[in-house]
Each structure stands twice: as structure tokens, then as C-alpha cells.
Design an enzyme around this catalytic site. Structure first.
Site, PDB file in Angstrom:
ATOM      1  N   GLU A  32      33.386  75.435 -10.987  1.00 51.01           N
ATOM      2  CA  GLU A  32      34.706  74.921 -11.357  1.00 51.01           C
ATOM      3  C   GLU A  32      35.731  75.404 -10.346  1.00 51.01           C
ATOM      4  O   GLU A  32      35.878  76.619 -10.143  1.00 51.01           O
ATOM      5  CB  GLU A  32      35.121  75.436 -12.736  1.00 51.01           C
ATOM      6  CG  GLU A  32      34.351  74.870 -13.900  1.00 51.01           C
ATOM      7  CD  GLU A  32      34.977  75.264 -15.227  1.00 51.01           C
ATOM      8  OE1 GLU A  32      35.070  74.410 -16.107  1.00 51.01           O
ATOM      9  OE2 GLU A  32      35.390  76.432 -15.383  1.00 51.01           O
ATOM     10  N   CYS A  33      36.437  74.502  -9.722  1.00 50.81           N
ATOM     11  CA  CYS A  33      37.536  74.814  -8.805  1.00 50.81           C
ATOM     12  C   CYS A  33      37.094  75.824  -7.747  1.00 50.81           C
ATOM     13  O   CYS A  33      36.417  75.472  -6.801  1.00 50.81           O
ATOM     14  CB  CYS A  33      38.766  75.280  -9.599  1.00 50.81           C
ATOM     15  SG  CYS A  33      40.311  75.181  -8.662  1.00 50.81           S
ATOM     16  N   GLY A  34      37.443  77.086  -7.883  1.00 50.62           N
ATOM     17  CA  GLY A  34      37.027  78.078  -6.901  1.00 50.62           C
ATOM     18  C   GLY A  34      35.525  78.156  -6.747  1.00 50.62           C
ATOM     19  O   GLY A  34      35.001  78.316  -5.635  1.00 50.62           O
TER      20      GLY A  34
END
Length: 429
Positions: free
Chosen positions: A324-326
Site C-alpha cells: 500500500e502506497c509506500g
């Protein structure tokens, strides 16, 4: 569980410092305080947890239905009082409603019956602050104003002028914090510095608690707590595997506690590991989850974490890995930091991202997965400053914003690897 919502007319008014001080002061009195956070946020709940000594859960009227909010409040455990910190201004949300509201903190206050403790930044105003509070009291009849805390007051004369105006309107002043209270929290581009990064966290909480004890009317605040919401049947998202390797360190810490609690309640075992310590995911796990965080601040360390990257690639040969994201960026081919230096990432996906060309991406998201660990429509949000330089793999989902408009950040999937900038909150209501 009776409680209060700590909110404000706008961001930057001092909600978080008042919330932390209040939690610490109430806990020092021997009360069990259950913290909550309205809306999507990872940073504030970690500070709440440190102050309260128990997990803080997010309540979100756009991404969650009434049943999920009631479930989260009811399953948080017995407590003497709930303290829920709002987000942005009390009535601020998106234009189109979602699960049981438009994401405003006022929705949570109305749903739970918790009165609002309104934090007003008194800098640059005096009697006009009372007019602001009057408008907030009258805006929604289903939201009750318990009183106000006047923050950053300049002098006793300044306080007296404001108190006169509030007295005329019969709006209780439940606290007055002077400008020199010295309990502000450090910030960075995505909000506050993480609690786990704050070297003097306990000292700050002690100062915040002492300031709350000295400047807030704790007896009146406790007496103002009201409301509660009856538990309702709700089934959280099932775990992606019976054993889940979960990245957890300063680069990967943004996972919602209610998701992990739901996985554990369903019988899953969580196996934490640290990519920054060059640890690979536990080989006994059936799935690996890389949460969001700040990989751009640790890109060099991640690029040199050979054991982590090799172990992640081996894991993904036979089992699902999701970022997720990072975590998504760390699974990509490369990440360019703010100085323009490219760092090699794990290479499970072809994603290339850059912080040298910053642009804010912010808002609620609805995802209809095309592949990945969850097939049902999902609700979540996006919050980052990365620019996508390349995203060559097959899209993971059809993603729309709160208005129903398509967004280009569809995520990626390749083999057992999947990832997106989408932060998962739960099944779309």
C-alpha cells in the site's frame, strides 16, 4: 460508552495537542480513556495510543457504514470515557455522501451522540470567537456543542474579553490554553512526525497532560460527556491468509488497527518484520503485506537491504505480496528521492516513482479490484506526494474518487505481486 468529539473550525487550531493533553490528564485521574480518530489518518492515532495506553481506532462516515462504526466503538473494550479527535473542521467533508455521511467529524458526533468540544485558535481575534462558536452550535441540530477550549490566548485581558462574549451566548468555556503552553508537535510534509520517531514523546505527553490539568476544566469536561452507540452485527474483511508477514518499522507503519484487529479476531497470526533491519518476511506466512509509510526518507537503506529484497522476491514466487502506497513504491523497480537520486527497490513490479517532482494526491477512493487479495469493492483513501514515472504492469483495480470520477492511480499486479497507492479502510459500504 459516553464520550466527546474534540474538533475545531479548521485544521491547525490545536485539536491534536488538546486531545493528547486531555487523554493524559484523564488517565492521570485514573480514568480508562478510549481514543478514536474521525476520518482517514495514521499519525494522530499513534499519539493517542501512546497517551491512552490502548489502541486508537478510526471512525469514518464516508468509508464506513453505521454497522462498522458501531462495531468498532463496541469492540474497543470497556472504558470510562471515549475521546474522539476530529479531522479538519467539524463540518468538513466531501461533496457526495458515502457509507453514512460525507466524512465530516460532525457525522461521527451525530451518530454516537458524543458532544463536541470545540477548539478555537484565539490568535488574532477576541469577541469574534464567540460568533464562530455560535455558528457551529447552530449548524446542525443533531450535533451538540459541549463547550469550547480557547487555544493560544495572548493574555488575561484577551481571555476576559472572550469569556464575556461566550457568557452572553451561554456557551461554556471549558478551557483556556495560553500561547506559551509549549506543547506543539513537530510536522513534516504529510502531517505530524510519527509517534515512534519522536524522541521526547513521553516528556511531551507529560507536558500536555500537565497543561490540560492546569488550564482545562476537567470536571466540567467529564460531566459533559454523553451518548454512546449500541453494537451492531458486522463482519470485518477476512484475513488474506492464516499467517501474515506484516512489515513494521519507521518506513512501513501505516496500517489501520481495525484491519489488523479484524484479521486477528478471525484467527490470523501476524508476523511482524522490519525491512529497515534487512529482515525478510517469515517463510511460514501465507501472505505478505507492506503498509504505507515514509520509504522516501529511507530509500538508501531499503536499496541496500539485500536480504529483505531477495527474501521478498522469493516469497512472491509462490505467495501473494501486497503493498500500500509506500509499500507499493518499495515493491517497484526504483524510487527517486527529493534530491533526484534513484534508488533500486525490490523489483517485484515495474513501478518507478519520484519525489523530485512532487505533487499532492489526496482524497477518498473506491476500488473495484481486477485481481489481488480481495475481490469485493473496497473503500479507502490516497495521500502521497509521489509522481509516477512508469507504471507498466497490468492495473490492479478500477479506482474512482469520492465524486465517482476515475483516477489514474489504478495500482499494478504481476504474478503474485500487487500494490497500489490505495490505503485500505474496508469493504465499500
Amino acid at each position: 460508552m459516553r464520550g466527546l468529539v474534540v474538533s475545531a473550525p479548521a485544521s491547525g487550531s490545536g485539536k491534536t495537542t488538546v486531545t493528547l493533553g486531555l487523554i493524559a490528564a484523564l488517565r492521570a485521574r485514573g480514568l480508562v480513556v478510549q481514543p478514536f480518530k474521525s476520518g482517514p489518518d495514521y499519525i494522530d492515532p499513534a499519539f493517542h495510543r501512546a497517551a491512552a495506553g490502548r489502541e486508537s481506532f478510526n471512525l469514518d462516515s464516508w468509508a464506513m457504514g453505521r454497522a462498522q462504526i458501531a462495531h468498532l466503538v463496541g469492540s474497543a473494550g470497556p472504558a470510562d470515557i471515549a475521546v474522539a479527535e476530529g479531522s479538519m473542521g467539524l463540518f468538513d467533508g466531501v461533496a457526495r455522501p458515502g457509507g453514512c455521511g460525507n466524512g465530516a467529524s460532525a457525522d461521527v458526533a451525530a451518530l454516537t451522540g458524543w458532544p463536541v468540544l470545540l477548539v478555537i485558535d484565539a490568535k488574532g481575534q477576541a469577541q469574534s470567537a464567540a460568533a464562530v462558536a455560535l455558528g457551529f452550535r447552530e449548524m446542525r441540530p443533531d450535533v451538540r456543542l459541549a463547550g469550547v477550549v480557547l487555544n493560544r490566548t495572548a493574555s488575561p485581558r484577551h481571555e476576559a474579553l472572550m469569556r464575556q462574549a461566550f457568557d452572553r451566548l451561554s456557551i461554556p468555556v471549558l478551557g483556556v490554553l495560553p500561547r506559551e503552553a509549549g506543547i506543539e508537535l513537530p510536522e513534516r510534509h504529510l502531517g505530524l512526525v510519527q509517534a515512534r520517531e519522536h524522541a521526547g514523546l513521553q516528556a511531551l505527553l507529560d507536558r500536555a497532560g500537565a497543561a490540560a490539568k492546569r488550564h482545562l476544566d476537567l470536571d466540567a469536561i467529564i460531566a459533559a460527556a454523553r451518548g454512546g452507540i449500541a453494537p451492531e452485527p458486522f463482519c470485518p474483511l477476512p484475513p488474506p491468509a492464516e499467517r501474515i508477514a506484516l512489515a513494521q518499522d519507521d518506513a512501513f507503519s501505516f496500517v489501520y488497527p481495525h484491519l489488523v484487529a479484524g484479521w486477528r479476531a478471525a484467527g490470523a497470526t501476524i508476523l511482524p518484520f522490519s525491512p529497515l533491519a534487512d529482515q525478510a518476511p517469515d517463510d511460514s506466512a501465507g501472505a505478505c503485506w507492506l503498509p504505507g509509510g515514509y520509504p522516501e526518507l529511507h530509500a538508501g537503506a531499503l536499496a541496500s537491504a539485500d536480504r529483505f529484497r531477495a527474501g521478498l522476491r522469493r516469497f512472491a514466487e509462490t505467495r501473494p505480496v501486497h503493498g500500500e502506497c509506500g509499500g507499493y513504491m518499495a515493491m517497484g523497480a526504483g524510487l527517486v528521492d527529493a534530491r533526484g537520486t534513484r534508488h533500486q527497490m525490490a523489483g517485484l513490479l515495474g513501478l518507478e516513482t519520484s519525489y523530485a517532482q512532487r505533487r499532492m494526491h489526496l482524497g477518498y477512493r473506491r476500488a473495484e479490484p481486477l485481481a489481488g487479495l480481495y475481490p469485493q469493492p473496497l473503500a479507502g483513501h490516497e495521500f502521497h506526494y509521489a509522481t509516477i514515472l512508469a507504471q507498466p504492469d497490468a492495473p490492479l483495480a478500477r479506482v474512482t474518487d469520492a465524486n465517482g470520477d476515475a483516477v489514474p492511480e489504478t495500482g499494478s499486479q504481476r504474478g503474485h505481486a500487487s500494490g497500489s497507492f490505495f490505503h485500505l479502510i474496508g469493504e465499500a459500504p
